[in-house]
Structures are given as C-alpha cells and as structure tokens.
Motif scaffolding. Structure first.
Motif, PDB file in Angstrom:
ATOM      1  N   GLU A 229       0.825  -1.207   0.000  1.00  0.00           N
ATOM      2  CA  GLU A 229       0.000   0.000   0.000  1.00  0.00           C
ATOM      3  C   GLU A 229       0.859   1.257   0.000  1.00  0.00           C
ATOM      4  O   GLU A 229       0.607   2.207  -0.758  1.00  0.00           O
ATOM      5  CB  GLU A 229      -0.938  -0.010   1.208  1.00  0.00           C
ATOM      6  N   VAL A 230       1.881   1.290   0.843  1.00  0.00           N
ATOM      7  CA  VAL A 230       2.728   2.483   0.939  1.00  0.00           C
ATOM      8  C   VAL A 230       3.533   2.666  -0.336  1.00  0.00           C
ATOM      9  O   VAL A 230       3.732   3.805  -0.799  1.00  0.00           O
ATOM     10  CB  VAL A 230       3.638   2.395   2.183  1.00  0.00           C
ATOM     11  N   ARG A 231       3.987   1.562  -0.940  1.00  0.00           N
ATOM     12  CA  ARG A 231       4.734   1.671  -2.203  1.00  0.00           C
ATOM     13  C   ARG A 231       3.855   2.203  -3.325  1.00  0.00           C
ATOM     14  O   ARG A 231       4.330   2.939  -4.198  1.00  0.00           O
ATOM     15  CB  ARG A 231       5.285   0.299  -2.596  1.00  0.00           C
TER      16      ARG A 231
ATOM     17  N   GLU B  86      12.086   2.709   5.982  1.00  0.00           N
ATOM     18  CA  GLU B  86      11.943   3.376   4.689  1.00  0.00           C
ATOM     19  C   GLU B  86      13.133   3.080   3.780  1.00  0.00           C
ATOM     20  O   GLU B  86      12.962   2.769   2.591  1.00  0.00           O
ATOM     21  CB  GLU B  86      11.810   4.885   4.888  1.00  0.00           C
ATOM     22  N   LEU B  87      14.351   3.171   4.328  1.00  0.00           N
ATOM     23  CA  LEU B  87      15.545   2.901   3.538  1.00  0.00           C
ATOM     24  C   LEU B  87      15.579   1.464   3.028  1.00  0.00           C
ATOM     25  O   LEU B  87      15.791   1.214   1.836  1.00  0.00           O
ATOM     26  CB  LEU B  87      16.795   3.166   4.378  1.00  0.00           C
ATOM     27  N   GLU B  88      15.379   0.534   3.922  1.00  0.00           N
ATOM     28  CA  GLU B  88      15.547  -0.872   3.581  1.00  0.00           C
ATOM     29  C   GLU B  88      14.401  -1.406   2.718  1.00  0.00           C
ATOM     30  O   GLU B  88      14.591  -2.352   1.949  1.00  0.00           O
ATOM     31  CB  GLU B  88      15.664  -1.710   4.857  1.00  0.00           C
ATOM     32  N   SER B  89      13.211  -0.806   2.845  1.00  0.00           N
ATOM     33  CA  SER B  89      12.050  -1.286   2.087  1.00  0.00           C
ATOM     34  C   SER B  89      11.778  -0.458   0.839  1.00  0.00           C
ATOM     35  O   SER B  89      10.849  -0.767   0.079  1.00  0.00           O
ATOM     36  CB  SER B  89      10.788  -1.264   2.974  1.00  0.00           C
ATOM     37  N   ARG B  90      12.562   0.629   0.663  1.00  0.00           N
ATOM     38  CA  ARG B  90      12.397   1.504  -0.498  1.00  0.00           C
ATOM     39  C   ARG B  90      10.971   2.059  -0.564  1.00  0.00           C
ATOM     40  O   ARG B  90      10.286   1.963  -1.581  1.00  0.00           O
ATOM     41  CB  ARG B  90      12.766   0.789  -1.799  1.00  0.00           C
TER      42      ARG B  90
ATOM     43  N   GLY C 272      11.125 -10.197   6.882  1.00  0.00           N
ATOM     44  CA  GLY C 272      12.184  -9.939   5.914  1.00  0.00           C
ATOM     45  C   GLY C 272      13.030  -8.714   6.175  1.00  0.00           C
ATOM     46  O   GLY C 272      13.795  -8.306   5.297  1.00  0.00           O
ATOM     47  N   LEU C 273      12.941  -8.123   7.383  1.00  0.00           N
ATOM     48  CA  LEU C 273      13.746  -6.951   7.722  1.00  0.00           C
ATOM     49  C   LEU C 273      14.525  -7.201   9.014  1.00  0.00           C
ATOM     50  O   LEU C 273      14.299  -6.535  10.029  1.00  0.00           O
ATOM     51  CB  LEU C 273      12.857  -5.720   7.884  1.00  0.00           C
ATOM     52  N   PRO C 274      15.451  -8.147   9.007  1.00  0.00           N
ATOM     53  CA  PRO C 274      16.191  -8.438  10.254  1.00  0.00           C
ATOM     54  C   PRO C 274      16.977  -7.243  10.771  1.00  0.00           C
ATOM     55  O   PRO C 274      17.173  -7.109  11.988  1.00  0.00           O
ATOM     56  CB  PRO C 274      17.119  -9.586   9.849  1.00  0.00           C
ATOM     57  N   ILE C 275      17.411  -6.352   9.883  1.00  0.00           N
ATOM     58  CA  ILE C 275      18.183  -5.189  10.332  1.00  0.00           C
ATOM     59  C   ILE C 275      17.334  -4.250  11.184  1.00  0.00           C
ATOM     60  O   ILE C 275      17.851  -3.503  12.013  1.00  0.00           O
ATOM     61  CB  ILE C 275      18.767  -4.434   9.117  1.00  0.00           C
ATOM     62  N   ALA C 276      16.005  -4.293  10.989  1.00  0.00           N
ATOM     63  CA  ALA C 276      15.102  -3.440  11.769  1.00  0.00           C
ATOM     64  C   ALA C 276      14.621  -4.121  13.041  1.00  0.00           C
ATOM     65  O   ALA C 276      13.865  -3.515  13.808  1.00  0.00           O
ATOM     66  CB  ALA C 276      13.897  -3.036  10.918  1.00  0.00           C
ATOM     67  N   ASN C 277      15.067  -5.330  13.279  1.00  0.00           N
ATOM     68  CA  ASN C 277      14.578  -6.095  14.433  1.00  0.00           C
ATOM     69  C   ASN C 277      15.396  -5.760  15.677  1.00  0.00           C
ATOM     70  O   ASN C 277      15.988  -6.622  16.311  1.00  0.00           O
ATOM     71  CB  ASN C 277      14.646  -7.599  14.138  1.00  0.00           C
TER      72      ASN C 277
END
Length: 325
Positions: free
Chosen positions: A146-148, A173-177, A244-249
């Motif tokens: 939705e945001v994309r 935002e950075l990691e998910s573009r 799918g965003l381990p860096i944000a965990n």
C-alpha cells in the motif's frame, strides 16, 4: 638510592590498592542515587523503581530514584557522567541516551562509550509498528504494498525527531524503499492521541506505551514488532526479522550505568545483586507484562551492546542525512 625509591613507590602503590579494595568491600556505606533521565510514570521510571526497592534490600542501603529530565534524557545522563566514580550515583540508560541522541545531536555533552561504566542491561523494550483501523492493510506485506503504491501519501507518528522510534521509521523506509511523511510529536502521549483518532494513520512506539491500544479490543492494529522473538502478549504479530527486515529487528533497552572509572569490585557488587533482583519470578513476570522482558547481561556484554548501537545509529544518521530541527 634509586632501588629504595622504587621499593617505596611499589609499597605505596600496594597500600593504595589494598585500601581501595577494602573500601570497595565496605561498599555501600550510605544511600545510593539512581538518576532516571525521564519523567515519572513512564516505562523507564517504572523499570527503575521496580528494581530499586529490592536492590536496596540486598545492598543494605536505600536506592533513591531521582528523575532528572530534559533534552531527551541528556541532562540526567550528563549528570551521571560528571558524578564521582564511587558507586553512589548510578544512572538508568537507554538506547536513546547512549546511541540515538549522541548519533543525532553532535553537541551531546558526553560520549556514550568513553564516559560511563556499563553495569547491566536490565530489560529489552520491544518496538511496535501499528496502524489505525482505517489503514487499508492488516499485515506487514500488505502495508508495504500500500505504501509503495502511494509514496508520500501516508504519514507516521513518533515521539520526536531523532528518537529511536523515528530512526526505526527511517531505517524501514531505507531498507524497504518506501517513502512516508514523518510527523514528530513532543512525546508518545500526544502521538497516540492523533493516531487513535485517525488523524495520523501509522505509529512507531515502544511496547509499554502502546500495549493497551493494540491488545484485543484496542484502537490500533499491530503489524510487526522489533523483538528477539514473538511476544507472549502478541503471539500473532511477527517480528521484523520474520517479515524480511532483520536489520530493523532491534528494540530498546534500559540498563544501569555509572560514571567512567567505577571500581571493578563496586561494579561486581551492584551487578551481582541486580542479577539476584531480576531472578525473582514475580518481578520478571511484572516487567514482562508491562512490555519489558528481562535481560540481565554481564558488564562486558552491555558495554559491547552500547558500542554496537552507537556505531549503528551513527551510520544510519549519516545514511539518511537527517539533522536536528
């Protein structure tokens, strides 16, 4: 003559070392002060007071909680850095005071790695991404789609610019573009008011603050949590690693620190008694129910965590280019 001088110096050093050890063994001989750089009644204050009372019983001296607020926690934390390194002034630290604030604000009046003695990481503070029921998504994948599809249409609320929650939003935002509009508030309470009313559709918040609003019957819908594993209170909500965003965990923490140069024997006494406090099943359950699962790290582990978090958020601020208002 030189040999006698060296022997005298060695003897003096030995006497001073023995005296220091004797002083440390007698610690504490008076009350301690625990500086909490946040307002009374919040999650940091709750953790500090939950630990201070049983810790005082083990130490045999009172532990007075002293709320010294201002500048996002920098005022109280700076007071800890300037205190005498004798163990009688401790501080409650957080990711915000030891990582995000120093990374984001160049003139923070202390260095998070060089100016403190880490003692123990008390608890982890999971972070939550939640949405208003009017938002057209009920899971994280649908949220991203939705945001994309509509870059810049949606805004998200945080307790303020440069806070841990703001940087979590920037990281996602950075990691998910994706691109969302950041709406900073002066604290969690006003941010929650607007998100619950639907004026802002998305919020990043710490679990203790948002918990009443995301449980069944609450006004908001949790989509993901930053936590080592799924939370017992929200078993249906995946972690950022799972989506799918381990860096944000990466969540927050509250831990005990002292000024730089705290004697090792004092650190060990405070640490060992705090570990005993945290081992109490009733206390552990109370903290977990409040959204603050117990950690209880070693001083070395805590020091390494502080270094890692500070370096991580320093690099993130450089990547995003965000600056203080």
């Amino acid at each position: 003559m030189q040999r006698r001088t060296l022997m005298g110096a060695a003897g003096l050093a030995s006497m001073l070392t023995a005296s220091g050890r004797a002083w440390a063994r007698a610690f504490p001989s008076r009350s301690l002060r625990l500086i909490v750089p946040f307002t009374p009644g919040g999650s940091a204050d709750m953790v500090a007071r939950s630990v201070a009372t049983p810790l005082a019983a083990l130490l045999g001296q009172s532990v007075a909680v002293d709320n010294r607020t201002g500048a996002g926690g920098a005022i109280g934390t700076h007071e800890v850095a300037r205190a005498a390194p004798d163990g009688y002034t401790l501080g409650l630290s957080a990711v915000s005071t030891l990582a995000t604030n120093p990374a984001f604000i160049p003139n923070t009046p202390y260095h998070p790695v060089n100016d403190f003695t880490p003692i123990i990481n008390l608890v982890v503070i999971p972070l939550v991404l939640a949405v208003h029921p009017s938002f057209p998504a009920r899971d994280f994948d649908s949220f991203l789609r939705e945001v994309r599809r509509h870059p810049g249409r949606y805004s998200y609320a945080t307790p303020g610019t440069g806070t841990l929650l703001h940087l979590l939003g920037e990281l996602i935002e950075l990691e998910s573009r994706i691109f969302m509009v950041h709406i900073p508030y002066r604290g969690t309470a006003p941010a929650l008011v607007d998100v619950k009313a639907g004026r802002v559709p998305i919020i990043f918040d710490a679990l203790p603050g948002v918990m009443p609003h995301i449980q069944p019957g609450g006004r908001l819908i949790p989509l993901a949590v930053a936590s080592p594993q799924r939370l017992a209170q929200l078993p249906q909500v995946p972690t950022f690693a799972e989506v799918g965003l381990p860096i944000a965990n990466r969540g927050g923490f509250f831990g005990l620190i002292g000024p730089r140069g705290l004697p090792g024997e004092v650190v060990q006494r405070i640490h060992s008694d705090t570990v005993r406090v945290l081992a109490d099943p009733a206390l552990r359950q109370r903290l977990e129910d409040a959204g603050a699962p117990v950690v209880g790290s070693t001083p070395e582990q805590f020091a390494e965590q502080i270094r890692f978090e500070f370096d991580f958020y320093t690099r993130l601020v450089q990547r995003t280019g965000i600056r203080p208002d």
